[in-house]
Design an enzyme around this catalytic site. Structure first.
Site, PDB file in Angstrom:
ATOM      1  CD  GLN A  31      -0.957  -0.846   3.518  1.00 43.55           C
ATOM      2  OE1 GLN A  31      -1.943  -0.891   3.713  1.00 43.55           O
ATOM      3  NE2 GLN A  31      -0.269  -1.571   4.769  1.00 43.55           N
ATOM      4  CG  HIS A  62      -5.375   2.375  19.376  1.00 47.18           C
ATOM      5  ND1 HIS A  62      -4.652   3.206  18.833  1.00 47.18           N
ATOM      6  CD2 HIS A  62      -5.661   1.406  18.517  1.00 47.18           C
ATOM      7  CE1 HIS A  62      -4.093   3.030  17.536  1.00 47.18           C
ATOM      8  NE2 HIS A  62      -4.765   1.992  17.394  1.00 47.18           N
ATOM      9  CD  GLU A 106       0.236  -4.483   9.767  1.00 53.53           C
ATOM     10  OE1 GLU A 106      -0.476  -4.173  10.417  1.00 53.53           O
ATOM     11  OE2 GLU A 106       0.279  -4.300   8.350  1.00 53.53           O
ATOM     12  CG  ASP A 137      -3.112 -12.961   4.286  1.00 56.77           C
ATOM     13  OD1 ASP A 137      -3.806 -12.171   5.254  1.00 56.77           O
ATOM     14  OD2 ASP A 137      -3.360 -13.612   3.549  1.00 56.77           O
ATOM     15  CG  ASP A 154      -6.544  -2.106  14.657  1.00 59.57           C
ATOM     16  OD1 ASP A 154      -7.155  -1.339  13.996  1.00 59.57           O
ATOM     17  OD2 ASP A 154      -5.605  -1.683  15.338  1.00 59.57           O
ATOM     18  CB  SER A 155      -9.070  -4.573   9.251  1.00 58.74           C
ATOM     19  OG  SER A 155     -10.589  -4.221   9.207  1.00 58.74           O
ATOM     20  N   PRO A 161      -6.063  -5.578   0.386  1.00 60.31           N
ATOM     21  CG  PRO A 161      -4.414  -4.938   1.376  1.00 60.31           C
ATOM     22  CD  PRO A 161      -5.224  -4.360   0.344  1.00 60.31           C
TER      23      PRO A 161
END
Ligand code: AG3
Length: 270
Positions: A31, A62, A106, A137, A154-155, A161
């Site tokens: 990205q 958070h 991550e 992944d 937490d996308s 992706p």
């Protein structure tokens, strides 16, 4: 400097923020990553043009994505965060007593690198001995994961992706990766601007989990400023545990009231 960053949040809405400086900008394998300095919100992490976190409002997201599920679990020891390479969720998880392992999955190493360099107060938890980082992944990782007490998704938004992180099969794999009292939470976008994403997440989670709940928090730099989280639990929910926590948004009363929703949101997920 009179330069403005604007996030095109939908085809019809954009949020403009005046920037003082571009601190970092690169195309990673996955990205486009930027770190911007702003007067209004401090430092800002942007992925593919979408604001992920700012030093001024990150605490809301958070704290709410972590403490709400963790306090509903009787004894969370092993926790995983899928996405969230900035480390903010890990920092909050480690505030809770009894945490033995906090795993971060991550896909893009560069996100964590940028966070450690430009957002040390968000990334601080990553240095803790209980933090375990996996650069892989999350969709594949969760298929082999077992015995987690709480899993937090937490996308980014469901494009590129992260698309697979909003699929029903993914929630079923999370279900299988959780222990008997397991609880999951996923960020699920804005009820004002993306109501169909919320409906999709709630429907997907409830296909696997007997208990599904939605809650909201106010995150000013996210589309519309009102953000949602979808929680799935294997067991009926008990009253939240009481634990002293140093927080700025979360309070025990917010914990107890967060599943009371505005009527239009209730209607959305009925
Ligand atoms: N992940 C959720 C960000 C979604 C924001 N969407 C947008 N700006 N269009 C945040 C990661 C923080 N750890």
């Amino acid at each position: 400097m009179n330069t403005w960053f604007s996030e095109l949040q939908t085809r019809n809405v954009s949020l403009g923020i005046r920037i003082e400086d571009v601190l970092w900008h690169e195309k990673t394998q996955y990205q486009e990553l930027a770190v911007l300095q702003t007067e209004a919100y401090g430092r800002m992490l942007v992925l593919d043009g979408a604001i992920q976190t700012t030093t001024q409002d990150e605490f809301v997201y958070h704290e709410m994505i972590t403490h709400v599920p963790l306090l509903l679990h009787p004894n969370p020891r092993r926790v995983a965060v899928i996405g969230g390479g900035d480390g903010g969720a890990i920092r909050e998880i480690l505030k809770q007593p009894g945490i033995e392992e906090a795993h971060l999955i991550e896909i893009d190493e560069k996100v964590m690198e940028a966070s450690k360099r430009f957002f040390p107060e968000i990334a601080q938890g990553l240095e803790d001995d209980r933090a375990h980082v996996h650069f892989t992944d999350g969709i594949a990782w969760v298929k082999q994961a077992r015995d987690f007490d709480v899993i937090i998704v937490d996308s980014t938004d469901p494009v590129g992706p992260a698309e697979g992180l909003f699929a029903p099969e993914f929630y079923q794999n999370i279900y299988d990766a959780l222990s008997r009292d397991g609880i999951m939470v996923a960020q699920s976008e804005s009820p004002f601007l993306e109501p169909d994403i919320i409906q999709r997440v709630v429907a997907g989670v409830s296909r696997s989990f007997p208990v599904t709940r939605l809650y909201l928090a106010s995150v000013p730099t996210y589309p519309s400023g009102l953000w949602s989280f979808t929680l799935g639990s294997k067991q009926p929910l008990r009253p939240a545990r009481r634990v002293p926590l140093e927080t700025r948004y979360w309070t025990p009363n917010i914990q107890d009231s967060c599943f009371h929703l505005p009527r239009f949101v209730e209607d959305l997920i009925r």
